[in-house]
Design a protein around this motif. Structure first.
Motif, PDB file in Angstrom:
ATOM      1  N   PRO A  27       0.804  -1.225   0.000  1.00 16.20           N
ATOM      2  CA  PRO A  27       0.000   0.000   0.000  1.00 16.20           C
ATOM      3  C   PRO A  27       0.837   1.275   0.000  1.00 16.20           C
ATOM      4  N   ALA A  28       1.971   1.279   0.704  1.00 13.33           N
ATOM      5  CA  ALA A  28       2.816   2.475   0.726  1.00 13.33           C
ATOM      6  C   ALA A  28       3.338   2.796  -0.674  1.00 13.33           C
ATOM      7  N   LEU A  29       3.761   1.782  -1.410  1.00 14.66           N
ATOM      8  CA  LEU A  29       4.233   2.006  -2.775  1.00 14.66           C
ATOM      9  C   LEU A  29       3.104   2.470  -3.684  1.00 14.66           C
ATOM     10  N   ARG A  30       1.917   1.890  -3.525  1.00 18.92           N
ATOM     11  CA  ARG A  30       0.783   2.321  -4.339  1.00 18.92           C
ATOM     12  C   ARG A  30       0.432   3.781  -4.055  1.00 18.92           C
ATOM     13  N   ARG A  31       0.502   4.180  -2.797  1.00 12.09           N
ATOM     14  CA  ARG A  31       0.210   5.576  -2.466  1.00 12.09           C
ATOM     15  C   ARG A  31       1.203   6.532  -3.115  1.00 12.09           C
ATOM     16  N   SER A  32       2.425   6.056  -3.341  1.00 18.77           N
ATOM     17  CA  SER A  32       3.442   6.909  -3.957  1.00 18.77           C
ATOM     18  C   SER A  32       3.436   6.843  -5.474  1.00 18.77           C
ATOM     19  N   GLY A  33       2.458   6.163  -6.059  1.00 17.01           N
ATOM     20  CA  GLY A  33       2.298   6.206  -7.498  1.00 17.01           C
ATOM     21  C   GLY A  33       2.811   5.005  -8.256  1.00 17.01           C
ATOM     22  N   PHE A  34       3.180   3.934  -7.565  1.00 18.17           N
ATOM     23  CA  PHE A  34       3.654   2.727  -8.232  1.00 18.17           C
ATOM     24  C   PHE A  34       2.502   1.751  -8.463  1.00 18.17           C
ATOM     25  N   SER A  35       2.533   1.065  -9.599  1.00 14.06           N
ATOM     26  CA  SER A  35       1.773  -0.164  -9.738  1.00 14.06           C
ATOM     27  C   SER A  35       2.687  -1.306  -9.310  1.00 14.06           C
ATOM     28  N   LEU A  36       2.116  -2.433  -8.903  1.00 12.91           N
ATOM     29  CA  LEU A  36       2.898  -3.510  -8.310  1.00 12.91           C
ATOM     30  C   LEU A  36       2.890  -4.748  -9.200  1.00 12.91           C
ATOM     31  N   ASP A  37       4.053  -5.337  -9.358  1.00 15.93           N
ATOM     32  CA  ASP A  37       4.208  -6.633 -10.018  1.00 15.93           C
ATOM     33  C   ASP A  37       4.821  -7.566  -8.979  1.00 15.93           C
ATOM     34  N   VAL A  38       3.955  -8.276  -8.235  1.00 15.53           N
ATOM     35  CA  VAL A  38       4.400  -9.111  -7.120  1.00 15.53           C
ATOM     36  C   VAL A  38       4.580 -10.543  -7.617  1.00 15.53           C
ATOM     37  N   ARG A  39       5.763 -11.099  -7.383  1.00 17.27           N
ATOM     38  CA  ARG A  39       6.051 -12.462  -7.834  1.00 17.27           C
ATOM     39  C   ARG A  39       6.701 -13.250  -6.705  1.00 17.27           C
ATOM     40  N   THR A  40       6.467 -14.554  -6.708  1.00 12.61           N
ATOM     41  CA  THR A  40       7.072 -15.435  -5.724  1.00 12.61           C
ATOM     42  C   THR A  40       8.256 -16.149  -6.357  1.00 12.61           C
ATOM     43  N   ARG A  41       9.472 -15.810  -5.901  1.00 16.10           N
ATOM     44  CA  ARG A  41      10.684 -16.487  -6.367  1.00 16.10           C
ATOM     45  C   ARG A  41      10.733 -16.557  -7.890  1.00 16.10           C
ATOM     46  N   ASP A  42      10.588 -15.413  -8.534  1.00 12.52           N
ATOM     47  CA  ASP A  42      10.525 -15.441  -9.996  1.00 12.52           C
ATOM     48  C   ASP A  42      11.165 -14.194 -10.602  1.00 12.52           C
ATOM     49  N   PRO A  43      12.484 -14.007 -10.433  1.00 12.45           N
ATOM     50  CA  PRO A  43      13.134 -12.875 -11.099  1.00 12.45           C
ATOM     51  C   PRO A  43      13.215 -13.092 -12.608  1.00 12.45           C
ATOM     52  N   HIS A  44      13.041 -12.016 -13.365  1.00 11.20           N
ATOM     53  CA  HIS A  44      13.116 -12.064 -14.824  1.00 11.20           C
ATOM     54  C   HIS A  44      14.348 -11.294 -15.298  1.00 11.20           C
ATOM     55  N   PRO A  45      14.924 -11.648 -16.418  1.00 12.71           N
ATOM     56  CA  PRO A  45      16.085 -10.898 -16.933  1.00 12.71           C
ATOM     57  C   PRO A  45      15.785  -9.416 -17.140  1.00 12.71           C
ATOM     58  N   GLU A  46      14.555  -9.104 -17.588  1.00 13.82           N
ATOM     59  CA  GLU A  46      14.219  -7.708 -17.855  1.00 13.82           C
ATOM     60  C   GLU A  46      14.048  -6.880 -16.582  1.00 13.82           C
ATOM     61  N   ASP A  47      14.077  -7.520 -15.418  1.00 12.74           N
ATOM     62  CA  ASP A  47      13.970  -6.764 -14.173  1.00 12.74           C
ATOM     63  C   ASP A  47      15.167  -5.839 -13.960  1.00 12.74           C
ATOM     64  N   THR A  48      16.249  -6.087 -14.663  1.00 16.73           N
ATOM     65  CA  THR A  48      17.396  -5.173 -14.577  1.00 16.73           C
ATOM     66  C   THR A  48      16.996  -3.765 -14.967  1.00 16.73           C
ATOM     67  N   GLU A  49      16.039  -3.624 -15.884  1.00 15.74           N
ATOM     68  CA  GLU A  49      15.618  -2.311 -16.380  1.00 15.74           C
ATOM     69  C   GLU A  49      14.342  -1.807 -15.709  1.00 15.74           C
ATOM     70  N   ALA A  50      13.815  -2.530 -14.733  1.00 13.84           N
ATOM     71  CA  ALA A  50      12.566  -2.123 -14.091  1.00 13.84           C
ATOM     72  C   ALA A  50      12.741  -0.794 -13.352  1.00 13.84           C
ATOM     73  N   ASP A  51      11.628  -0.092 -13.159  1.00 14.07           N
ATOM     74  CA  ASP A  51      11.682   1.184 -12.443  1.00 14.07           C
ATOM     75  C   ASP A  51      12.218   0.977 -11.027  1.00 14.07           C
ATOM     76  N   LEU A  52      11.703  -0.020 -10.333  1.00 10.49           N
ATOM     77  CA  LEU A  52      12.135  -0.331  -8.973  1.00 10.49           C
ATOM     78  C   LEU A  52      12.041  -1.835  -8.771  1.00 10.49           C
ATOM     79  N   VAL A  53      13.032  -2.404  -8.127  1.00 15.01           N
ATOM     80  CA  VAL A  53      12.993  -3.808  -7.725  1.00 15.01           C
ATOM     81  C   VAL A  53      13.089  -3.880  -6.207  1.00 15.01           C
ATOM     82  N   VAL A  54      12.188  -4.643  -5.605  1.00 12.34           N
ATOM     83  CA  VAL A  54      12.184  -4.878  -4.166  1.00 12.34           C
ATOM     84  C   VAL A  54      12.350  -6.379  -3.936  1.00 12.34           C
ATOM     85  N   VAL A  55      13.343  -6.750  -3.136  1.00 11.89           N
ATOM     86  CA  VAL A  55      13.537  -8.152  -2.777  1.00 11.89           C
ATOM     87  C   VAL A  55      13.265  -8.280  -1.283  1.00 11.89           C
ATOM     88  N   MET A  56      12.370  -9.221  -0.936  1.00 14.69           N
ATOM     89  CA  MET A  56      11.932  -9.351   0.443  1.00 14.69           C
ATOM     90  C   MET A  56      12.178 -10.785   0.932  1.00 14.69           C
TER      91      MET A  56
END
Length: 335
Positions: A27-56
């Motif tokens: 919710p904090a990220l959504r309030r700041s104007g981000f849409s979310l792409d939430v994945r479980t253990r699934d990094p993609h090669p194109e994530d290198t160019e993503a606006d923001l990457v969060v690893v939890m």
């Protein structure tokens, strides 16, 4: 002539347990104007160019059966983003991987696992960092950790403990946070229930840990939510997120007042007032239809919870606002 609104930005969030989700960070990220792409253990090669990457993720060391190749894949992703100057956020296990991506040597903590609410202290750099403006030098946070790492090349250490340093750090445009501000009382209960081996490592049963730490987790929510709001705002500024319609919160409960007034819960983060009186809201109902209204006040009524319900004057006196409706606004937030 009005300036064009910034384009929508996407935060890729890599979580390590499907049932956990991103917790209060989403919710904090959504309030700041981000849409979310939430994945479980699934990094993609194109994530290198993503606006923001969060690893939890949570880990008291190297859990049995965790595929090391996945951790290495996420570490490489974070390293590529650091090299390219792209922002990332590591929380819990993600902070460990971010430290490793920056060149730190990571290993088991010789002083044993830490699970529960314990104090941390701001370093001199932390006291000067806007992320922690207004925080006391010592404050309580939820820990779930068992690893440690050496000094992180090029990083500023912001938060520390005597037992394990590097509790929060900044490296380039990225932040790492070893503790868990994203976890509220409900998520903590789920973690404890699904991680009995971790709990046993600190000499407690799940029931004993919940009884001791559950109320403490609730008490630290105000600091936790303020930190998440500031992290989200920092990253939004880094990538030009925001503009257009912004998410505020999802309505859990509604109380009818006189006339067109309604009290909407849970409301906005207590220590991060993101709206003002007179601001217009759009309440998007689960069926997609909308109700418009205006913020008339914030109603704490002596409650010390992490969120403040909003008093809203609806445009239509007979409008229904069922639970699950989303409070949205097109006006700038005040964080």
């Amino acid at each position: 002539m009005n300036a064009p609104s910034p384009s929508p930005r996407t935060a890729v969030i890599l979580i390590h347990d499907e049932e956990d989700g991103p917790g209060q960070l989403g919710p904090a990220l959504r309030r700041s104007g981000f849409s979310l792409d939430v994945r479980t253990r699934d990094p993609h090669p194109e994530d290198t160019e993503a606006d923001l990457v969060v690893v939890m993720g949570k880990a008291l060391g190297h859990p049995e059966g965790e595929p090391p190749a996945l951790w290495e894949e996420e570490r490489r992703l974070l390293a590529r983003r650091l090299e390219a100057g792209r922002p990332s956020l590591g929380i819990g296990l993600g902070a460990r991987l971010l430290a490793a991506a920056a060149g730190a040597r990571v290993g088991p903590g010789e002083k044993g696992p830490v699970l529960g609410v314990h104090p941390v202290s701001l370093t001199m750099e932390g006291l000067a960092d806007p992320l922690f403006a207004g925080f006391e030098e010592f404050f309580d946070v939820l820990h779930w950790q068992g690893d440690t790492f050496e000094n992180i090349p090029g990083a500023q250490e912001l938060v520390s403990t005597a037992r394990y340093p590097h509790q929060a750090f900044r490296v380039g445009k990225s932040y790492g946070v070893r503790f868990h501000p994203e976890v509220d009382g409900g998520l903590f209960e789920r973690w404890v229930g699904s991680s009995r081996e971790d709990v046993a490592r600190v000499g407690l049963t799940a029931e004993e840990l919940l009884k001791r730490e559950g109320p403490r987790v609730v008490r630290v929510q105000q600091h936790a939510m303020l930190l998440l709001e500031r992290l989200a705002t920092f990253f939004a500024r880094q990538v030009g997120a925001g503009g257009g319609e912004r998410y505020l919160f999802t309505v859990d409960a509604i109380q009818r007042l006189a006339g067109r007034g309604v009290l909407l819960s849970p409301g906005i983060p207590r220590r991060a007032p993101i709206v003002r009186v007179g601001q217009t809201l759009s309440l998007k109902r689960p069926d997609g239809s909308r109700v418009e209204g205006t913020v008339r006040g914030m109603a704490s009524f002596g409650d010390t919870g992490s969120a403040i319900p909003l008093l809203v004057l609806l445009d239509s006196p007979d409008a229904e606002v069922p639970p699950g409706s989303e409070a949205l606004t097109s006006e700038p937030l005040t964080v």
